[in-house]
Scaffold this motif. Structure first.
Motif, PDB file in Angstrom:
ATOM      1  N   VAL A   1      -4.032   0.621   5.205  1.00 58.53           N
ATOM      2  CA  VAL A   1      -4.265   1.886   4.515  1.00 58.53           C
ATOM      3  C   VAL A   1      -5.102   2.772   5.421  1.00 58.53           C
TER       4      VAL A   1
ATOM      5  N   ARG B   1      -9.412  -1.583   4.109  1.00 62.08           N
ATOM      6  CA  ARG B   1      -8.351  -0.563   4.182  1.00 62.08           C
ATOM      7  C   ARG B   1      -7.606  -0.702   5.518  1.00 62.08           C
TER       8      ARG B   1
ATOM      9  N   PRO C   1       0.805  -1.232   0.000  1.00 59.20           N
ATOM     10  CA  PRO C   1       0.000   0.000   0.000  1.00 59.20           C
ATOM     11  C   PRO C   1       0.833   1.275   0.000  1.00 59.20           C
ATOM     12  N   GLU C   2       2.046   1.206   0.534  1.00 59.89           N
ATOM     13  CA  GLU C   2       2.904   2.389   0.541  1.00 59.89           C
ATOM     14  C   GLU C   2       3.710   2.506  -0.752  1.00 59.89           C
TER      15      GLU C   2
ATOM     16  N   PRO D   1       0.314   3.230  -3.686  1.00 63.27           N
ATOM     17  CA  PRO D   1      -0.897   3.622  -2.948  1.00 63.27           C
ATOM     18  C   PRO D   1      -2.146   3.689  -3.817  1.00 63.27           C
TER      19      PRO D   1
ATOM     20  N   SER E   1      -3.200   0.189  -4.989  1.00 61.25           N
ATOM     21  CA  SER E   1      -3.752  -0.557  -3.857  1.00 61.25           C
ATOM     22  C   SER E   1      -5.166  -0.102  -3.538  1.00 61.25           C
ATOM     23  N   LYS E   2      -5.381   1.205  -3.540  1.00 65.66           N
ATOM     24  CA  LYS E   2      -6.726   1.728  -3.259  1.00 65.66           C
ATOM     25  C   LYS E   2      -7.703   1.333  -4.361  1.00 65.66           C
TER      26      LYS E   2
END
Length: 322
Positions: free
Chosen positions: A319, A314, A13-14, A17, A20-21
């Motif tokens: 996240v 999330r 996620p980092e 980002p 991933s979202k």
């Protein structure tokens, strides 16, 4: 450790980002769509029946309105076509939401956090939320419009079979290829204008309301960022989205389902405005809210399932909260 090695050690996620979202919102939307899809089917059937333009063209002269109300529509479909037909068109609907929800959620967060910007106190002004919600919905729906077209047309296949008409499609892939061969690339975006208009209004209700209500509750009440707050905000967003989006949804459904000539031009309506005028003149203003109850009864649980699922996955994936 070099910068490249340090970047590889970061969680997904980092590192990615937005991707991933997109994936997380697509998963949440797929779950919500499958759970509430029968309500979407009944809504579509209610919106199509009784079209004044169809009667004027003689295609349905003398036919009685087959369904009255959401429960009557659902019961009629089960009785005449079988229980499985309540999920007719579910596959392209899931495809649509993978694209639509993924794009709109990423677009809205990008607009909120990077383009429009929050206030100094961390709040997001309502007018910016409206602009962000409408823009994100329009962008997401434009990309997803071909899948929405296939979904609407496949939802009407059971009705065509009962009327003794030949089925148009053997499956999702065949539907895409047939529409493409008959109307070209442009044919896949038939009805995209009312589609995008509807999505902008729906997301002004959905994204804007959810974001505004959620952060209002967090800033002005003892509620914290948990499932209770998410549930209250999602219930509000579902109602507002249904009120704002139903008229455009009726127009969109009728334009997408109308017969077309060899050039891909509609035989009943020239444009979304023409469809709007014909519908109001022929059936009255309230006809724009045909299917409102199933629309609302679908949007409310859809919104609830989507936002609760999205917020939870999330959190599980590390996240930050929406």
């Amino acid at each position: 450790m070099s910068p490249a090695e340090e970047e590889k050690s970061l969680p997904l996620p980092e590192r990615w980002p937005r991707a991933s979202k997109f994936a997380l919102s697509a998963c949440a939307a797929a779950v919500a769509e499958l759970v509430t899809f029968p309500l979407d089917l009944t809504k579509t059937r209610l919106q199509i029946q009784g079209e004044a333009a169809v009667h004027r063209n003689g295609a349905a002269a003398g036919q009685a309105v087959p369904y009255r109300g959401m429960l009557g529509t659902a019961a009629g479909i089960v009785r005449e076509e079988g229980l499985g037909k309540l999920w007719q068109g579910a596959t392209p609907a899931v495809y649509r939401h993978i694209v639509y929800s993924g794009v709109r959620m990423v677009a809205y967060e990008h607009l909120r956090d990077s383009v429009l910007g929050r206030s100094e106190d961390g709040s997001f002004p309502f007018w910016k939320a409206v602009v962000g919600g409408m823009s994100a919905g329009a962008i997401g729906q434009f990309f997803a419009s071909p899948t929405d077209l296939v979904k609407v047309q496949m939802q009407m296949e059971g009705k065509r079979k009962l009327e003794g008409k030949p089925l148009r499609f053997r499956g999702v892939h065949h539907a895409f290829m047939k529409i493409l061969s008959e109307g070209g690339i442009r044919g896949l975006w038939a009805g995209w204008v009312p589609n995008v208009q509807r999505a902008a209004l729906v997301n002004m209700g959905d994204l804007t309301t959810y974001d505004s209500v959620k952060h209002f509750l967090l800033l002005n009440t003892p509620l914290v960022d948990n499932s209770v707050t998410h549930s209250v905000a999602s219930c509000c967003s579902g109602l507002v989205a249904a009120v704002l989006g139903t008229p455009a949804d009726v127009v969109k459904t009728r334009i997408m389902n109308q017969p077309r000539d060899k050039q891909g031009r509609g035989l009943l309506y020239k444009s979304s405005m023409d469809c709007l005028i014909q519908t109001v003149q022929g059936e009255g203003f309230l006809s724009l809210y045909k299917g409102f109850i199933p629309t609302w009864m679908r949007m409310a649980p859809w919104s609830l399932v989507f936002w609760l699922t999205y917020e939870q996955i999330r959190r599980i994936c590390g996240v930050s909260s929406f």
